[in-house]
Each structure stands twice: as structure tokens, then as C-alpha cells.
Design a protein around this motif. Structure first.
Motif: not given
Lengths: 317, 317
Positions: B150-179
Motif C-alpha cells: 500500500g501507499g504511504g507510511f509503512k514499516n519497510p520490513q512489514a509483510a504483504s497483504t497475502l502474508v499479513l492478512l491471513p496471519l491476522v485473520a487466524s489470530r484476531v477474532d474481529l471484523p477485518i478490512i483488507a488494505a
């Protein structure tokens, strides 16, 4: 491989890709140098997917024959074109009974024609739309589209799988295998939605029970979080995505590396993580344990279908 | 928003998320500073999705009222917590009739309780599993999981949506909006497969007909390829993903920038691309033309369903 000039129906289904590759399940094991040998490739092919032997290392080239003692199923070979573009390579692969070749790291025009003339199916690894179009022009049978989240050599300005894969799928009318960020059913399902017919997994296979690397590295990858990789350039080589070990952190901070890539076999097989850099994808953060290859393949394939069904059902809920 | 202590059914469907947000279509417009004003937010909300007003700029704060002349539909507000953590902000938002708040760029514990006490639904933007878990602990109603593409402020070592989104979805039981990486039906479908119930789009909205920025920037984004963004740090600020203009290339090569971020309004509204840096996601490479917001929203929502159906059908082919 279709006969030249014969009209063919474009392959759009996972089953069509699997048939082209001669396997039951359209999952491919990544050709990781030193790791993608007979032991790992045979385990993958015996599980119904496509094992791949790397031919960059001497051991890998020897394993082209050795793998035949371990499986009767099709096994593919990788040619890193920058390193091995000798025409005799075609004969070596043909003698080993290789029917599918994954070319990477070089100009696809160098070998594609010769390999296809020898009856082989050729997939070329690309990390940009531009290189995908070049590969299509070179006459490859398909492309492996690798997002920047994958491990190993990467253009630091390349796009993620979520961006690159649908872009290539919209412009290149060839079978597509998605790579980078794939480690399980949901990520495979996402790749299918984005236009791939199959997937390649590297980091997940690196951590499999049948992977020949030392447990120190398997455990480091299994224990890593999703921010545990960095992109760095070692001694003038192209930028690589590697595990953020203390050695890698030092190299990143200093802008130069204490160690070269010649220490990779030591790192992989003695487990000395300071000996070199360990190519690893961001999916390290999603891999929670070492599992048997057959379980990884089976769960990923069944899980992809389940993830699609689940998403579709939730959309109607 | 559920009453505290009342048992609730977790929201797993796009329709459930849409209901929580008070809209028909679970698509959210990103709160881009200077761009996410009344004109763009009203267009998004009038199309049935959720427009968002940024409150970092003076104009944005004024637009909280002005947007009410442009739409009767719900509009959300963004609070960049590092900049605006004054308790009076809650009253300002309540006076403007805001029911959904997107908090970002700061500690979610600062405002979540106050906002929820005022009856507002709070989504917090996270770029890592660690921050998603922190947000859940802070009591947010949901998270916006933003991949590094995504655009804007980012941690340069952060993961892509394909990696981060399912990881969060597997651990956080809240509604998720992907960006991050979302710009059309297939990319929205992939996000749903990976565990999100809805998506946020920034770069795509930036190029919409109703986006208030100068055509020079819209055209630069539309003309960009998928490698046309870079990550760089401007004058000590966190790393940002920006369009690879000559100015950005110079800053990247020199390790320092000629221009600061105070030139952003000049860049956005006079079209002088050398005036500052232009926050842009990698999806710039997938956006081929300027389109009306209603068309973007409608095509994305219908296209997500179509992409899921198509992938499922191809799996059985």
C-alpha cells in the motif's frame, strides 16, 4: 506440450495445468539451490505434486539420476539460465527423463526453443509484467509469477503477488503458477482467484520434514514472525530476501556483508546461521511447525477448495 | 456497536461488516490526507460504500460538516492518533454525526475507549500481527490490515497483504478490512478468501474522477507500471511508499530528500510532481484509467463475486 502450429485451448483450470505438468495436484516445489535435491523432490512428486531438482549445484545435477530411485512420478528440473546455458544441458535433462523444465534468472530466449524442440514443457520464472511478456515472446509454455514477498533473489522495487499476479494474468494468455506468499490452502485459493492455475511453494517446503536442511534453520523459520525477512545485496549480487539473522542485520546496517554466499551449504547443512544468508520468504511468519510433505500438499490442495467455498458462502451470508 | 459485556456473534460475512459500518457495500475509501475530503467521501458514500474524511488537515476537519451537504449516507472519519489525540476530538466527531472512526498511526489505547463510550465503532489500521493483537487488546471493533504494498507510511520490513492478512485473520477474532494491493474485483475476492470481510482502497480512489487532486498526479499514477513505487524515509519521518518520480529517485539515491512533506498540497493541487512526495501503492501498475467512484465501487463489488465464482468453477473444470 502442444505440437507447434496446432490450435490449442488455453489452459484456465488447475486440472489443465496439472495435466500439462503430468501430475495430479497443481502444486510445484520451488527449485531452491542445495535444497531442491532428490530427497525433497521425490517426496513432493510422490505426494502427487511436482518435485523440482535444481541443477545449479553439483549435488543437484547428480540428483537428476538419483531421484529415479526414489519415485516413478514426474520430476521437473530447474535451470538458472545465468549459470547454465550450455546446449548440452538439454541432453543431460533428456537423459534423466525430465519432461518439465523451470527456467529462471536469465534470458528465456537462450534455452526455451531448444528445450521445447526436445519435447519438454518450459515454465519461466518472472518477477515483473515486463519479464512475463518477454517470456511469452520467447515461446514458453507458461510462467511462474513470483511476488516480492518470496525468498531469494528479488528486484527490491518489484510488486507483491497480490499486485503482480492479476496484472500478468490480464496480459499473458499462458498457464500461470503463482509464487511468493503461498504456504497453505487460503493463500493457494487467493492465487487461483487472482488468475493462477497452480502455485509454487519454497519456504514451506524448506521447513518440511523431508527438507534436507539442518533443524537449526527449520526452527529459525518456524519461529520467525512475518517481519523476519530483509532485502539485502551481498557483495554485488542482486538483492535477495533473506532471514533477518544477526548476520543479515549487521550487513543491512553496514551496507556490506561479512559473509558471502559460498557459506550457504555450511549454513544449510551444519546449521551455523552465521555462515551466510538464508533465503526465506515472508511466509516464514505463517509457518508454525515442521510437517511431512504429503501433509503439506494434501492440506494445501484441499484447503484451497475449502477456502473458496467458505469465502463464497460468507458472501451470501 | 455491541453493548459491552453482551455476547455477540462474531462478524464473518461481508454483509455483517457492511451492517456494522451502516453501508450497503463493504468497501472503504482510505483516509488519504488532503484527498479524503467531502467531495471524495460523499461520492463513495453515495455509491453505497463508506467514504472517510481525514481530520489531519484543516480542510479535512472543516469537511466533516461540509460533507453533510453532499450526502445523507454514513461517512466515517479518520484520526491519525500521533497528531490528534485530544479528547475534544470525540466531541467534534460526535457533533458531525460520525458513527465510524478509523484510527491510525498511533497507540489504539489512546482514544478507543472514549470513542466507543460515545457510541462510535472503531477500526484501527495495523501493519503487523503484533499491532493487530495490540488493537484487539485496546478494545477496537475491528482492524484494517494493511499490507506493505500500500501507499504511504509503512514499516519497510512489514509483510504483504497475502502474508499479513491471513496471519491476522487466524489470530484476531474481529471484523477485518483488507488494505494494500486492492483495486478491483479479483483483488477484493482474494482479500475475502484470505479472511477479510471487506476492503479499503486508496490509490484507486486517488485516481477516481471525484478525487480532488490535479490531473498531473492522476495521470502519473494511471501511467505507472507495477514497479513504479519506492520506499523512502523523508527527513526523519517514518518510511513511506511513494511514486518513483525523479524527485523520489534522487532522494533514494542520495539517502536524503531535497523536499519535505510540507510541499504535498502543492504537489496534489497544482500538479507540480517535484514539490514533494506522492503517496502511492503498488496497484498504480494495475490502474489503467480515471473512472467515476460509483463505477469503481460497483465493478469491484460485483467483480469480487464474479472472481470467486470463476475460480470455483475453474477448480471443478
Amino acid at each position: 506440450m502442444p505440437v507447434d502450429g496446432e490450435p490449442t485451448t488455453p489452459i484456465r483450470s488447475p486440472a489443465g495445468l496439472a495435466a500439462l505438468l503430468g501430475v495430479r495436484i497443481p502444486i510445484v516445489q520451488a527449485p531452491m539451490t542445495y535444497i531442491a535435491g532428490a530427497q525433497l523432490a521425490a517426496a513432493v512428486s510422490n505426494a502427487g505434486a511436482l518435485g523440482v531438482i535444481e541443477t545449479t549445484s553439483t549435488q543437484g545435477r547428480e540428483d537428476l539420476k538419483r531421484v529415479r530411485d526414489l519415485t516413478d512420478a514426474p520430476v521437473a528440473a530447474n535451470i538458472a539460465l545465468a549459470a547454465r546455458n550450455d546446449p548440452s544441458t538439454v541432453d543431460v535433462l533428456a537423459d534423466a527423463g525430465i519432461r518439465t523444465v523451470i527456467t529462471s534468472a536469465g534470458d528465456p530466449r537462450v534455452m526455451t526453443g531448444r528445450l521445447r524442440d526436445a519435447g519438454m514443457t518450459v515454465f519461466h520464472v518472472v518477477g515483473s509484467l515486463r519479464n512475463a511478456l518477454k517470456a511469452a515472446d520467447a515461446g514458453v509454455d507458461g510462467v511462474i509469477v513470483e511476488g516480492v514477498e518470496g525468498g531469494g533473489f528479488k528486484n527490491p522495487q518489484a510488486a507483491s503477488t497480490l499486485v503482480l499476479l492479476p496484472l500478468v494474468a490480464s496480459r499473458v494468455d499462458l498457464p500461470i503458477i503463482a509464487a511468493g506468499g503461498i504456504c497453505d490452502g487460503p493463500s493457494m485459493a487467493a492465487a487461483l482467484v487472482l488468475g493462477a492455475q497452480g502455485v509454487q511453494m519454497g519456504t514451506r517446503m524448506l521447513t518440511s520434514a523431508e527438507s534436507p536442511i539442518h533443524d537449526n534453520l527449520k526452527n529459525a523459520v518456524v519461529g520467525a514472525d512475518e517481519t523476519a525477512t530483509v532485502m539485502l545485496s551481498v557483495r554485488g549480487l542482486p538483492t535477495m530476501r533473506v532471514l533477518r539473522t544477526p548476520t543479515a542485520e549487521r550487513a543491512l546496517a553496514a551496507g556490506r556483508s561479512d559473509v558471502g554466499l559460498d557459506g550457504i551449504p555450511t549454513l544449510y547443512f551444519t546449521g551455523d546461521l552465521a555462515a551466510s544468508m538464508a533465503n526465506t520468504g515472508q511466509v516464514a511468519g505463517r509457518i508454525g511447525r515442521v510437517e511431512a510433505v504429503a501433509d503439506i500438499i494434501g492440506q494445501t490442495w484441499a484447503g484451497a477448495r475449502a477456502a473458496l467455498d467458505d469465502a463464497r458462502a460468507r458472501l451470501d451470508a
